[in-house]
Structure formats: structure tokens, C-alpha cells
Design a protein around this motif. Sequence first.
Motif, PDB file in Angstrom:
ATOM      1  N   LEU A 126       0.836  -1.206   0.000  1.00 62.63           N
ATOM      2  CA  LEU A 126       0.000   0.000   0.000  1.00 62.63           C
ATOM      3  C   LEU A 126       0.871   1.256   0.000  1.00 62.63           C
ATOM      4  N   LEU A 127       1.906   1.262   0.834  1.00 66.68           N
ATOM      5  CA  LEU A 127       2.796   2.425   0.906  1.00 66.68           C
ATOM      6  C   LEU A 127       3.546   2.614  -0.411  1.00 66.68           C
ATOM      7  N   ALA A 128       3.979   1.510  -1.025  1.00 64.05           N
ATOM      8  CA  ALA A 128       4.658   1.611  -2.322  1.00 64.05           C
ATOM      9  C   ALA A 128       3.734   2.246  -3.363  1.00 64.05           C
ATOM     10  N   GLY A 129       2.449   1.840  -3.330  1.00 67.96           N
ATOM     11  CA  GLY A 129       1.487   2.431  -4.265  1.00 67.96           C
ATOM     12  C   GLY A 129       1.253   3.903  -4.005  1.00 67.96           C
ATOM     13  N   LEU A 130       1.148   4.280  -2.724  1.00 62.37           N
ATOM     14  CA  LEU A 130       0.951   5.691  -2.390  1.00 62.37           C
ATOM     15  C   LEU A 130       2.164   6.534  -2.793  1.00 62.37           C
ATOM     16  N   LEU A 131       3.370   6.028  -2.511  1.00 58.35           N
ATOM     17  CA  LEU A 131       4.573   6.780  -2.861  1.00 58.35           C
ATOM     18  C   LEU A 131       4.738   6.895  -4.360  1.00 58.35           C
ATOM     19  N   TRP A 132       4.293   5.881  -5.089  1.00 60.03           N
ATOM     20  CA  TRP A 132       4.421   5.912  -6.548  1.00 60.03           C
ATOM     21  C   TRP A 132       3.635   7.073  -7.152  1.00 60.03           C
ATOM     22  N   GLN A 133       2.583   7.492  -6.486  1.00 61.59           N
ATOM     23  CA  GLN A 133       1.754   8.588  -6.993  1.00 61.59           C
ATOM     24  C   GLN A 133       2.202   9.958  -6.488  1.00 61.59           C
ATOM     25  N   GLN A 134       3.253   9.987  -5.656  1.00 58.92           N
ATOM     26  CA  GLN A 134       3.706  11.242  -5.072  1.00 58.92           C
ATOM     27  C   GLN A 134       4.721  11.916  -6.001  1.00 58.92           C
TER      28      GLN A 134
END
Length: 365
Positions: A18-26
Motif C-alpha cells: 500500500l505504501l509503495a502504491g501511495l509513494l508511486w503517486q507522489q
Amino acid sequence: MELLDLTLRGASIGLMLLLAGLLWQQSRIGWEGRISFAAVAITETAFLLTTAAMPLALPAAVAANLTLVASLSPNAVTWLIVTIFLDPPLRRWPWLVGSSIVSALFYLHQVAPDAGLAIPCAAAGMALYGALFCLALWSSRDDLVECRCRARPGFAAAIAGIGLLVTGLQTFGLFEPGTIAPALIKSTSIFAVTFAFALWILRPDVTLWPGAQTPPAPATPKPGTPDPDRALISRIEAAMDDSAGEAIWREEGLTIGALAARLSVPEHRLRRAINTGLGHRNFSSFINRARIDAAKAQLADPALCGKTVLEIAYDVGFASLGPFNRAFRAETEQSPTEYRRSACDDVEADLTDSENITPIRANLH
């Protein structure tokens, strides 16, 4: 206990992905930061799946591929740490090469446990994680990003501690299926560190990690934005002014502590002013930019063609030629010699053009 272990592993995997997905959009986080964390999430997921206390019924091909991916964990963790803590022009490739060797040893030990690689794996892994811990603390001397400075000790200790613990347990066969205590230590540690990392990186004030560059501060702050320490910034700019040939950046071995003492201000206040007011993440890069600008002027001056590159490096504050060459290439993508050659070629071309034009003008008169 096996159920608790599986629960923690599932929670860790879900949180990391989940964190990897959130960071990918940052967009505020650089591409290298996003990819390196995604690599950590993937390799740690594979490790958690292959080292559970309750063996998972996985097909042989899937288990073999997961073992390969899990062995890359040292490489991925190293990539993440150097991405966070090492700003250019500091070299990252030696760390990545070293961690790749450790990952290769881990993989060979997993597929051939009787090959006698347990001791080399343990020694290499402990050396790597110990070095990463030292790197995180050593590189803090030049760090100007306040949120990153505060996170260094805890983050470095957690990553290195888990790495050292897991390396010792894994290489000596204590993570075999059915050994609940070591497995539970691993799952609990990864969940705790991942959760703490998520709380830190998703905070709204963490705006400059990793890879993001601070834009140069405007001379007049925009309405509604906090006013940087303009008085201190003016004093910093005065200390960096070389109009009299006595700028502070000419001092060899200058540190942020020495500059703070010269300006009689707390070091943390100086870091904040250079970072938020002048737009720099790294103190050495801030100083080296002024040095390289001065070196470029000397290298391009035809009257100084007899001055060696080493003499110029000493004159602008470098202690040796190697750091000067690396800093110069980082700023200009050329070596000092290449820059001088191109500058001299431009001067010669201008002289040739002026010599060709002069006779034509004479003939016209």
C-alpha cells in the motif's frame, strides 16, 4: 503463535505494498525513491512468504522464484538507504556493487545450504548493514534537510539492527519452517519499521525526500508563505561573496559547524536557512557550487592558461584533485581539462574571426 506470525506477515506485506502504491503517486518524491522503495516492498514480501513459521503450500517453481527475489533484499535495502541519505555527487555505485555481492552470496547459500557459505554470508551481511548504519550517521554532517536529519539515527539503527539480526539468524539456519521465535522476531520487526516509516514519509512536512530539489528562494517571499530568516540569509550571502577574494568557501575543509561558529548562530538555524532560504539540500554541494563557479572563471581565462588544474583546485578551497574533479563534473558534466579545452577553443575561434574581419575593414577604408 503461528497464526500471530502469519497475521503480522500479512499486515506487513499489505502495508508495504500500500505504501509503495501511495509513494508511486507522489510527484514530490523522485523516481529513484519510488522505485527503490517498491524494490524493498517486493523483496521483503518474498522473504516474508518464504520464511513463515507455518510453511506455505507453494508450487516448487513459485517457491524457487520467491527465494531468488528474497535474496535481493540486501541490494534493495541498500538502494533505498543510499537514495535517502546520499545526495549527488557522492558515489552510490560502490554500495550497490557491494550489496549485490551480498545478495548473490545469500542466494547461493539458500540453494546450496551445504556449500559452506554460512560464515561468509554472515560476515558479508553484517559488514554491509554495519557500514550502512555508519553511512547514515556519517553523511549527516552535510545534510541540510531538517526532517531527514531528525530521522537518521532511528531509521539507521532500525534498518541496521534488523539487517544484522536477520542475517545472523538466516545464515545459520534458524529461519527454518517450524522455528516460531526467529520467524516472529522477523515479522514483528518488519511490521514495526514499516509502520514507523509510513508515519514519517507520509507527513505533510516531509517535502524533500528523496530526490526532490529545493527551488531557489525568492528575494521577496510570496504572500501567505513563511518568511525565511532573511537577516541570516543576508549574512550567509555576505560570507560567500568573493568580491574581495576572501570568501569563506575558499577555506579548505570548511564545515557547517565552522560556518555556524563564524556567523555566531546555532547550527540547526544555519541548516534551515541554507535549505529553505537558499534552496540547497547538502552543505558540501552548496559550498562546492561557489568553488566550481570560481574555478570555471579561472579555467576560461586565457591569461591563466599556465596555471595548472591542481593549482586552481587548491586556490578555490579543495584539498586534492580527486574531489575537485568529481565536484566539477557533477556541476558541468565535464572534467576541468575538458572545460578548459572547450573554453580555449572558443577564445581561439573569436580571435581568428577578429583577425579575419580586421583586414576586410581596412580594405573598406
